[in-house]
Design an enzyme around this catalytic site. Structure first.
Site, mmCIF file in Angstrom:
data_model
loop_
_atom_site.group_PDB
_atom_site.id
_atom_site.type_symbol
_atom_site.label_atom_id
_atom_site.label_comp_id
_atom_site.label_asym_id
_atom_site.label_seq_id
_atom_site.Cartn_x
_atom_site.Cartn_y
_atom_site.Cartn_z
ATOM 1 N N ARG A 112 -25.885 -5.257 5.661
ATOM 2 C CA ARG A 112 -25.424 -6.401 5.700
ATOM 3 C C ARG A 112 -25.952 -7.229 6.902
ATOM 4 O O ARG A 112 -25.905 -6.611 8.138
ATOM 5 C CB ARG A 112 -23.960 -6.358 5.925
ATOM 6 C CG ARG A 112 -23.196 -5.762 4.557
ATOM 7 C CD ARG A 112 -21.582 -6.112 4.957
ATOM 8 N NE ARG A 112 -20.849 -5.291 3.801
ATOM 9 C CZ ARG A 112 -19.661 -5.458 3.727
ATOM 10 N NH1 ARG A 112 -18.899 -6.384 4.315
ATOM 11 N NH2 ARG A 112 -18.893 -4.691 2.660
ATOM 12 N N VAL A 135 -18.000 -6.821 -1.829
ATOM 13 C CA VAL A 135 -19.357 -7.238 -1.220
ATOM 14 C C VAL A 135 -20.475 -6.300 -1.686
ATOM 15 O O VAL A 135 -21.393 -6.790 -1.937
ATOM 16 C CB VAL A 135 -19.293 -7.376 0.444
ATOM 17 C CG1 VAL A 135 -20.624 -7.469 1.066
ATOM 18 C CG2 VAL A 135 -18.072 -8.099 0.625
ATOM 19 N N LYS A 188 0.700 -1.159 0.042
ATOM 20 C CA LYS A 188 -0.001 -0.067 0.073
ATOM 21 C C LYS A 188 0.618 1.380 0.107
ATOM 22 O O LYS A 188 0.523 2.342 -0.395
ATOM 23 C CB LYS A 188 -0.915 0.062 1.169
ATOM 24 C CG LYS A 188 -1.777 -1.342 1.452
ATOM 25 C CD LYS A 188 -2.859 -1.438 0.538
ATOM 26 C CE LYS A 188 -3.414 -2.692 0.530
ATOM 27 N NZ LYS A 188 -4.535 -3.062 -0.292
ATOM 28 N N HIS A 232 -16.086 7.349 4.138
ATOM 29 C CA HIS A 232 -15.350 6.475 3.338
ATOM 30 C C HIS A 232 -16.088 6.465 1.791
ATOM 31 O O HIS A 232 -17.383 6.091 1.739
ATOM 32 C CB HIS A 232 -15.653 5.224 4.011
ATOM 33 C CG HIS A 232 -14.857 3.738 3.123
ATOM 34 N ND1 HIS A 232 -13.631 3.424 3.017
ATOM 35 C CD2 HIS A 232 -15.489 2.983 1.933
ATOM 36 C CE1 HIS A 232 -13.314 2.629 2.232
ATOM 37 N NE2 HIS A 232 -14.548 2.299 1.620
ATOM 38 N N ASN A 273 -8.745 -1.893 -4.152
ATOM 39 C CA ASN A 273 -8.835 -3.501 -3.890
ATOM 40 C C ASN A 273 -9.100 -4.344 -5.380
ATOM 41 O O ASN A 273 -10.074 -3.598 -6.154
ATOM 42 C CB ASN A 273 -10.322 -3.462 -3.367
ATOM 43 C CG ASN A 273 -9.985 -2.759 -1.911
ATOM 44 O OD1 ASN A 273 -8.974 -2.856 -1.266
ATOM 45 N ND2 ASN A 273 -11.251 -2.143 -1.375
ATOM 46 N N LYS A 293 0.113 2.498 9.423
ATOM 47 C CA LYS A 293 -0.514 1.419 8.752
ATOM 48 C C LYS A 293 0.329 0.298 8.231
ATOM 49 O O LYS A 293 1.470 0.526 7.994
ATOM 50 C CB LYS A 293 -1.274 2.030 7.352
ATOM 51 C CG LYS A 293 -2.443 2.918 7.673
ATOM 52 C CD LYS A 293 -3.128 3.462 6.511
ATOM 53 C CE LYS A 293 -4.415 4.318 6.760
ATOM 54 N NZ LYS A 293 -5.125 4.416 5.503
ATOM 55 N N ARG A 296 -10.593 -6.845 -6.313
ATOM 56 C CA ARG A 296 -11.728 -7.770 -6.505
ATOM 57 C C ARG A 296 -12.852 -7.312 -6.530
ATOM 58 O O ARG A 296 -12.997 -6.082 -6.622
ATOM 59 C CB ARG A 296 -11.475 -8.491 -4.978
ATOM 60 C CG ARG A 296 -11.819 -7.498 -4.033
ATOM 61 C CD ARG A 296 -12.300 -7.912 -2.635
ATOM 62 N NE ARG A 296 -12.731 -6.952 -1.616
ATOM 63 C CZ ARG A 296 -12.043 -6.196 -0.767
ATOM 64 N NH1 ARG A 296 -10.652 -6.324 -0.945
ATOM 65 N NH2 ARG A 296 -12.541 -5.355 -0.067
ATOM 66 N N GLU A 314 -10.545 3.196 -3.219
ATOM 67 C CA GLU A 314 -10.941 3.609 -2.218
ATOM 68 C C GLU A 314 -10.413 5.133 -1.713
ATOM 69 O O GLU A 314 -8.999 5.287 -1.927
ATOM 70 C CB GLU A 314 -10.566 2.819 -0.917
ATOM 71 C CG GLU A 314 -11.317 1.533 -0.753
ATOM 72 C CD GLU A 314 -10.875 0.499 0.657
ATOM 73 O OE1 GLU A 314 -10.437 1.390 1.616
ATOM 74 O OE2 GLU A 314 -11.237 -0.563 0.844
HETATM 75 C C1 MV4 Z 1 -7.520 6.200 7.605
HETATM 76 C C2 MV4 Z 1 -8.510 6.769 8.295
HETATM 77 C C3 MV4 Z 1 -8.178 8.029 8.933
HETATM 78 N N1 MV4 Z 1 -6.959 8.700 8.455
HETATM 79 N N2 MV4 Z 1 -6.533 6.941 6.949
HETATM 80 C C4 MV4 Z 1 -9.753 1.702 7.492
HETATM 81 C C5 MV4 Z 1 -9.812 0.888 6.647
HETATM 82 C C6 MV4 Z 1 -8.624 1.137 5.660
HETATM 83 N N3 MV4 Z 1 -8.807 0.693 4.311
HETATM 84 C C7 MV4 Z 1 -8.540 2.547 5.794
HETATM 85 N N4 MV4 Z 1 -9.214 3.039 6.981
HETATM 86 C C8 MV4 Z 1 -8.884 4.278 7.504
HETATM 87 N N5 MV4 Z 1 -7.847 4.682 6.908
HETATM 88 C C9 MV4 Z 1 -6.407 8.236 7.472
HETATM 89 N N6 MV4 Z 1 -5.201 8.509 7.149
HETATM 90 C C10 MV4 Z 1 -9.513 6.182 8.855
HETATM 91 C C11 MV4 Z 1 -9.770 4.797 8.519
HETATM 92 C C12 MV4 Z 1 -10.939 4.337 8.888
HETATM 93 C C13 MV4 Z 1 -11.774 3.629 8.120
HETATM 94 C C14 MV4 Z 1 -12.101 3.937 6.676
HETATM 95 C C15 MV4 Z 1 -12.946 3.480 5.873
HETATM 96 C C16 MV4 Z 1 -14.001 2.848 6.439
HETATM 97 C C17 MV4 Z 1 -14.166 2.765 7.941
HETATM 98 C C18 MV4 Z 1 -13.045 3.256 8.706
HETATM 99 C C19 MV4 Z 1 -13.113 2.966 10.130
HETATM 100 C C20 MV4 Z 1 -12.331 3.463 10.995
HETATM 101 C C21 MV4 Z 1 -11.271 4.069 10.274
#
Ligand code: MV4
Length: 449
Positions: free
Chosen positions: A341, A298, A116, A208, A293, A158, A295, A279
């Site tokens: 879901r 869902v 990533k 998101h 992603n 991360k 794929r 995303e």
């Molecule tokens: C983040 C974030 C806040 N700041 N990145 C969680 C899943 C992964 N794909 C990325 N995620 C996040 N990245 C930064 N720089 C908060 C999340 C995050 C989140 C993102 C998408 C959907 C749900 C989430 C729940 C908690 C945190």
């Protein structure tokens, strides 16, 4: 088009892929563990092969068992669904080596997206807006502290091999970062066998937003508009929708344009083909790429129902080498859709709730679609993901879809196990949800019992 497709998955998605394939005149092979022998996805397939005992590592994650099943049945292609082996580049390569068509992106594209922190670098160089962050993985605490000074606190650590939130941890200060760096490194190693981590600026409550991608192997690639998946709990999505309220009815058109252009640029940078999802996080009026992603997701049905795109059908045609005949200008939003879901879990304490589906009577009606892996009389075992079904509701408008969803969820009868249907009804009745005021921490503050 190939004549026989092996579906390397289970439950609702195996059933759905099977139905689409058979609808195109393609024979289907189901593979199943001992725990799943009598489920609908097995019964409905043209052929079924046992691939091992209940634990996923000995069945749905066993590359040799799946390749053996393909060989035995003469399947020419393999659809991995989501989860399990769907984003495993070694599996994609093993399929190719065995002369099987993998229904997914080329292994080279998967390799470019896998790390990533490298993926961020690649797309950023192509002009895609990314979350401010470190330049690649951070080899030690010192480099992490230096990067954090540049980025500004709070920062989020991360796992480079991660995704889906596994191993993530935020730090508000250098002292916290020292702890978080080690914690994240250890978790990454435990979960993925690789310890590389990177930093991003931490957004405390982003939305998101993700963009559907569809590309063929002849250089034609389009987006299928956005979905919003902000309502989640512990990185498990709970409700998804299309369009996002942010962009519905022509709102924030300039930002939508930035988002779609960024998604297409990212996908092209990876050399992507087939169906995929880019995303983004939305915060303070901006969108930022986080990962792609490789794929089918869902939540793909909310895109299918509001664009008319047959995503699984296109996955199969693209894998067979056909040209994607849909033009970008033909992709138009029609109405709104929400996906709920349905998890076998306690709706208040969120504990898993496996057991027999003594009663399973899903709702029907205008705009109601149910994608379920189970039927009445089946047993939900504790071996796999607790998601037993997806209720997908569409309407001319979001308000119409919400009204239909309340009725559908109120009439959904399930006995024998607990489900999160009451949670969905609490979400639907929350004024913030109706107003479209969503973020990834929605459930921390709303829809309380
Ligand atoms: C983040 C974030 C806040 N700041 N990145 C969680 C899943 C992964 N794909 C990325 N995620 C996040 N990245 C930064 N720089 C908060 C999340 C995050 C989140 C993102 C998408 C959907 C749900 C989430 C729940 C908690 C945190």
């Amino acid at each position: 088009m190939f004549q026989k497709l092996l579906i390397a998955n289970r439950g609702e998605i195996a059933r759905r892929i099977g139905a689409v394939a058979r609808g195109m005149g393609v024979k289907t092979v189901a593979v199943h563990s001992d725990a799943d022998v009598s489920l609908p996805f097995v019964k409905e397939a043209d052929e079924a092969v046992r691939i091992g005992p209940a634990p996923a590592k000995d069945s749905y994650l066993s590359i040799p068992a799946i390749l053996e099943a393909a060989k035995k049945t003469g399947a020419q292609a393999v659809h991995p669904g989501y989860g399990f082996l769907s984003e495993n580049g070694d599996f994609a390569q093993a399929c190719a080596d065995a002369g099987l068509t993998f229904v997914g992106p080329p292994p080279e594209a998967m390799a470019r997206m896998k790390d990533k922190s490298q993926a961020r670098k690649l797309v950023s160089a192509a002009g895609v807006p990314v979350v401010p962050g470190s330049d690649g993985v951070l080899p030690d605490v010192q480099s992490a502290l230096e990067a954090a000074e540049r980025i500004g606190y709070p920062v989020l650590c991360k796992a480079a091999s991660g995704g889906g939130g596994i191993g993530m941890a935020a730090a508000n200060s250098p002292a916290e970062l020292e702890k978080v760096y080690r914690q994240c490194t250890d978790r990454a190693k435990a979960a993925f066998g690789r310890e590389g981590v990177y930093l991003e600026r931490y957004f405390p409550a982003p939305r998101h937003i993700e963009v559907q991608i569809l590309g063929d192997t002849h250089g034609h690639l389009i987006h299928g508009l956005e979905r919003e998946c902000s309502i989640q709990r512990r990185h498990q999505k709970v409700v998804e929708e299309a369009p996002s309220v942010l962009f519905a009815n022509g709102r924030n058109a300039a930002l939508a344009d930035t988002l779609f252009t960024a998604a297409v640029t990212a996908a092209k940078t990876f050399g992507y083909a087939n169906a995929g999802t880019v995303e983004f996080l939305y915060s303070d009026g901006q969108v930022y790429f986080i990962e792609m992603n490789a794929r089918l997701q869902v939540e793909h049905p909310v895109t299918e129902l509001t664009t008319g795109l047959d995503l699984i059908g296109w996955q199969l045609r693209i894998a067979a080498g056909e040209k994607l005949t849909v033009k970008q200008e033909d992709v138009k939003r029609k109405g709104a859709a929400l996906e709920f879901r349905i998890y076998a879990e306690d709706p208040v304490k969120y504990f898993p709730s496996p057991g027999p589906l003594k009663v399973f009577q899903p709702p029907t009606g205008e705009g109601v679609r149910l994608d379920s892996g189970y039927a009445e009389g089946d047993v939900v075992t504790p071996n796999y993901d607790p998601m037993i079904a997806k209720l997908i509701i569409s309407g001319a408008t979001r308000d119409e879809a919400i009204a239909r969803a309340v009725k559908a969820l109120e009439s959904f009868r399930v006995e024998g196990i607990k489900t999160n249907i009451p949670l969905h009804l609490r979400i639907l009745k929350d004024p913030a949800f109706s107003a479209g005021e969503l973020d990834t921490h929605f459930l921390d503050h709303h829809a309380k019992p």
